[in-house]
Design an enzyme around this catalytic site. Structure first.
Site, PDB file in Angstrom:
ATOM      1  N   ASP A 100     -10.046   4.139  -4.272  1.00  0.00           N
ATOM      2  CA  ASP A 100     -10.033   5.332  -3.442  1.00  0.00           C
ATOM      3  C   ASP A 100     -11.141   6.253  -3.957  1.00  0.00           C
ATOM      4  O   ASP A 100     -11.744   5.992  -4.992  1.00  0.00           O
ATOM      5  CB  ASP A 100      -8.661   6.000  -3.461  1.00  0.00           C
ATOM      6  CG  ASP A 100      -8.319   6.561  -4.821  1.00  0.00           C
ATOM      7  OD1 ASP A 100      -9.151   6.453  -5.738  1.00  0.00           O
ATOM      8  OD2 ASP A 100      -7.226   7.103  -4.982  1.00  0.00           O
ATOM      9  N   GLY A 102     -11.020   9.412  -4.903  1.00  0.00           N
ATOM     10  CA  GLY A 102     -10.639  10.508  -5.778  1.00  0.00           C
ATOM     11  C   GLY A 102     -10.228  11.751  -5.000  1.00  0.00           C
ATOM     12  O   GLY A 102      -9.611  12.658  -5.557  1.00  0.00           O
ATOM     13  N   ASP A 154     -13.045  12.295   0.948  1.00  0.00           N
ATOM     14  CA  ASP A 154     -12.547  13.045   2.106  1.00  0.00           C
ATOM     15  C   ASP A 154     -11.690  14.213   1.655  1.00  0.00           C
ATOM     16  O   ASP A 154     -11.273  14.280   0.505  1.00  0.00           O
ATOM     17  CB  ASP A 154     -11.719  12.142   3.032  1.00  0.00           C
ATOM     18  CG  ASP A 154     -10.442  11.639   2.343  1.00  0.00           C
ATOM     19  OD1 ASP A 154     -10.475  11.417   1.111  1.00  0.00           O
ATOM     20  OD2 ASP A 154      -9.425  11.468   3.025  1.00  0.00           O
ATOM     21  N   GLN A 196      -9.153  11.604   9.418  1.00  0.00           N
ATOM     22  CA  GLN A 196      -8.148  12.650   9.179  1.00  0.00           C
ATOM     23  C   GLN A 196      -7.736  13.244  10.532  1.00  0.00           C
ATOM     24  O   GLN A 196      -7.973  12.653  11.568  1.00  0.00           O
ATOM     25  CB  GLN A 196      -8.723  13.727   8.245  1.00  0.00           C
ATOM     26  CG  GLN A 196      -8.948  13.241   6.819  1.00  0.00           C
ATOM     27  CD  GLN A 196      -7.644  13.035   6.057  1.00  0.00           C
ATOM     28  OE1 GLN A 196      -6.564  13.416   6.498  1.00  0.00           O
ATOM     29  NE2 GLN A 196      -7.736  12.396   4.895  1.00  0.00           N
ATOM     30  N   ASP A 273      -1.353   0.232   1.145  1.00  0.00           N
ATOM     31  CA  ASP A 273      -1.121   0.385  -0.288  1.00  0.00           C
ATOM     32  C   ASP A 273      -0.064   1.456  -0.444  1.00  0.00           C
ATOM     33  O   ASP A 273       0.087   2.325   0.416  1.00  0.00           O
ATOM     34  CB  ASP A 273      -2.388   0.850  -1.022  1.00  0.00           C
ATOM     35  CG  ASP A 273      -2.583   2.354  -0.891  1.00  0.00           C
ATOM     36  OD1 ASP A 273      -3.044   2.790   0.178  1.00  0.00           O
ATOM     37  OD2 ASP A 273      -2.248   3.097  -1.833  1.00  0.00           O
ATOM     38  N   CYS A 311      14.953 -15.233  -3.257  1.00  0.00           N
ATOM     39  CA  CYS A 311      13.648 -14.768  -3.741  1.00  0.00           C
ATOM     40  C   CYS A 311      13.103 -15.750  -4.784  1.00  0.00           C
ATOM     41  O   CYS A 311      13.792 -16.070  -5.751  1.00  0.00           O
ATOM     42  CB  CYS A 311      13.767 -13.371  -4.341  1.00  0.00           C
ATOM     43  SG  CYS A 311      12.204 -12.762  -5.016  1.00  0.00           S
ATOM     44  N   CYS A 313      10.765 -15.253  -6.938  1.00  0.00           N
ATOM     45  CA  CYS A 313      10.084 -14.634  -8.083  1.00  0.00           C
ATOM     46  C   CYS A 313      10.771 -15.044  -9.389  1.00  0.00           C
ATOM     47  O   CYS A 313      11.947 -15.409  -9.397  1.00  0.00           O
ATOM     48  CB  CYS A 313      10.023 -13.110  -7.943  1.00  0.00           C
ATOM     49  SG  CYS A 313      11.461 -12.204  -8.540  1.00  0.00           S
ATOM     50  N   CYS A 316      14.153 -13.313 -10.196  1.00  0.00           N
ATOM     51  CA  CYS A 316      15.347 -13.778  -9.485  1.00  0.00           C
ATOM     52  C   CYS A 316      15.724 -15.209  -9.863  1.00  0.00           C
ATOM     53  O   CYS A 316      16.892 -15.577  -9.825  1.00  0.00           O
ATOM     54  CB  CYS A 316      15.132 -13.678  -7.975  1.00  0.00           C
ATOM     55  SG  CYS A 316      15.090 -11.964  -7.405  1.00  0.00           S
ATOM     56  N   HIS A 342       9.657  -8.389  -9.190  1.00  0.00           N
ATOM     57  CA  HIS A 342      10.478  -8.648  -8.003  1.00  0.00           C
ATOM     58  C   HIS A 342      10.036  -7.788  -6.818  1.00  0.00           C
ATOM     59  O   HIS A 342       9.856  -8.297  -5.717  1.00  0.00           O
ATOM     60  CB  HIS A 342      11.968  -8.412  -8.268  1.00  0.00           C
ATOM     61  CG  HIS A 342      12.746  -8.415  -6.987  1.00  0.00           C
ATOM     62  ND1 HIS A 342      13.075  -9.578  -6.321  1.00  0.00           N
ATOM     63  CD2 HIS A 342      13.155  -7.381  -6.191  1.00  0.00           C
ATOM     64  CE1 HIS A 342      13.676  -9.270  -5.181  1.00  0.00           C
ATOM     65  NE2 HIS A 342      13.740  -7.945  -5.077  1.00  0.00           N
TER      66      HIS A 342
HETATM   67 ZN    ZN Z   1      12.850 -11.594  -6.863  1.00  0.00          ZN
END
Ligand code: ZN
Length: 365
Positions: A100, A102, A154, A196, A273, A311, A313, A316, A342
């Site tokens: 970004d 700043g 901006d 904007q 994001d 899940c 991951c 999990c 997770h």
């Molecule tokens: Zn998970």
């Protein structure tokens, strides 16, 4: 449909559309980014609690992360990052990084001394030291960081700003965008413009016309989720997102919940994001398809099932809610690592599922 972007080495491929939603691939010199994409936030050159290997590994497989210009400029500072050979080498991350400008942090974190048409003078939130950010300085910092996608500097007014404040911020943001565009960038760095205009559709459209005329590699909607109501956020999204140029990636900055992402994708957004998955993880909130789990709750004390049964991951697959609750209550460091892994995996799979839906039910582009 394959679109070459203005910066050499970058192109955007739209594979399928479903209503306003699109599934595609953003091709960059450092690798392909399937879109829609959620980008984990690595404020200080680290996605908090995760190693680069963990971010790269399946099923998370993060293709791009964020870095924050304001934070990295203040700490560790440009001399350090420059001497390290840029942010990628400093942080041992070989995939794309978006920085970004700043702007948002200066306006939300720092003590502002002065905003004028040339830039912003502010005091650091860390030690009170005085600094000045201008479009040229922001581009210089992002150049030293060596990000793959830089953002224009901006002015982002708060959600309750008056019409006058919005008009001034828009005029400045347009002038600053042109100045950012004029700065020579390192090879392999694309530049996105930021629209904007708050929640007024007429202002948004007017500012969009000004920004898109400058021929950026992609376009971001800034100034949403900054205090306005969710209805207003969604109204602006539905109104504006799909009217941004179709041949460039569209990025909704700093938003949001899994529901917001679904809504944004349906409105035509490609990139997101937000600190939500990482910050919420550390604060005890875990995302599941059945809703949010508040891990400190006593009900998880002897729950030996995973956070989310299907899940994939590592958290999990190996650990129970009871164990995570114990780690959280005991303030063990491992808790933050397991919870973050997770939540980021949940976000990645959520967006990938929506992408697959567009690919299977949508029209080939
Ligand atoms: Zn998970």
């Amino acid at each position: 449909m394959w679109f070459d972007l203005p910066t050499p080495g970058f192109s955007f491929e739209v594979l399928a559309t479903l209503g306003h939603a699109r599934a595609g691939i953003l091709h960059t010199p450092r690798g392909d980014i399937p879109t829609p994409v959620f980008m984990p936030v690595g404020t200080l050159g680290t996605v908090k609690a995760m190693t680069p290997d963990e971010l790269r590994a399946e099923p998370l497989d993060a293709r791009i992360i964020l870095g924050n210009t304001y934070h990295l400029y203040l700490r560790p500072g440009l001399e350090v990052i420059s001497a390290a050979g840029g942010l990628h080498r400093f942080a041992a991350w070989d995939r794309p990084v978006l920085t970004d400008s700043g702007g948002f942090q200066v306006f939300s974190l720092a003590a502002i001394n002065q905003i004028d048409d040339d830039g912003v003078t502010f005091r650091s939130h860390i030690d009170g030291s005085k600094h000045r950010l201008t479009p040229e300085v922001s581009m210089h910092i992002q150049g030293v960081l060596g990000s793959d996608i830089a953002m224009c500097f901006d002015q982002c007014p708060p959600g309750d700003a008056t019409a006058d404040v919005h008009e001034t911020a828009m005029a400045r943001t347009t002038a600053w965008a042109a100045r950012c565009r004029a700065v020579e960038r390192p090879p392999g760095q694309a530049l996105f413009g930021i629209v904007q205009g708050g929640i007024d559709p007429e202002r948004r459209r007017r500012h969009m016309a000004e920004i898109t005329a400058l021929d950026f590699d992609g376009h971001a909607l800034g100034g949403l989720a900054v205090g306005e109501s969710l209805d207003d956020t969604y109204r602006v999204l539905d109104d504006i997102a799909h009217t941004l140029p179709a041949e460039r990636p569209r990025y909704l900055m700093g938003v949001g919940t899994p529901g917001d992402l679904a809504r944004g994708i349906a409105a035509g957004i490609d990139m997101f994001d937000c600190v939500m998955p990482t910050r919420n993880a550390r604060n005890g909130y875990l995302f599941t398809s059945a809703g949010r789990v508040n891990i400190p709750n006593a009900q998880h004390r002897t729950d030996f099932g995973p956070i989310e049964p299907d899940c994939p991951c590592a958290t999990c697959r190996s650990h129970s809610r009871a164990y995570l609750r114990h780690l959280y209550v005991a303030k063990e460091i491992l808790y933050s690592r397991l919870a973050t892994l997770h939540n980021l995996t949940y976000y990645a799979r959520h967006v990938r599922r929506l992408r697959d839906e567009i690919l299977s039910a949508g029209r080939r582009a």
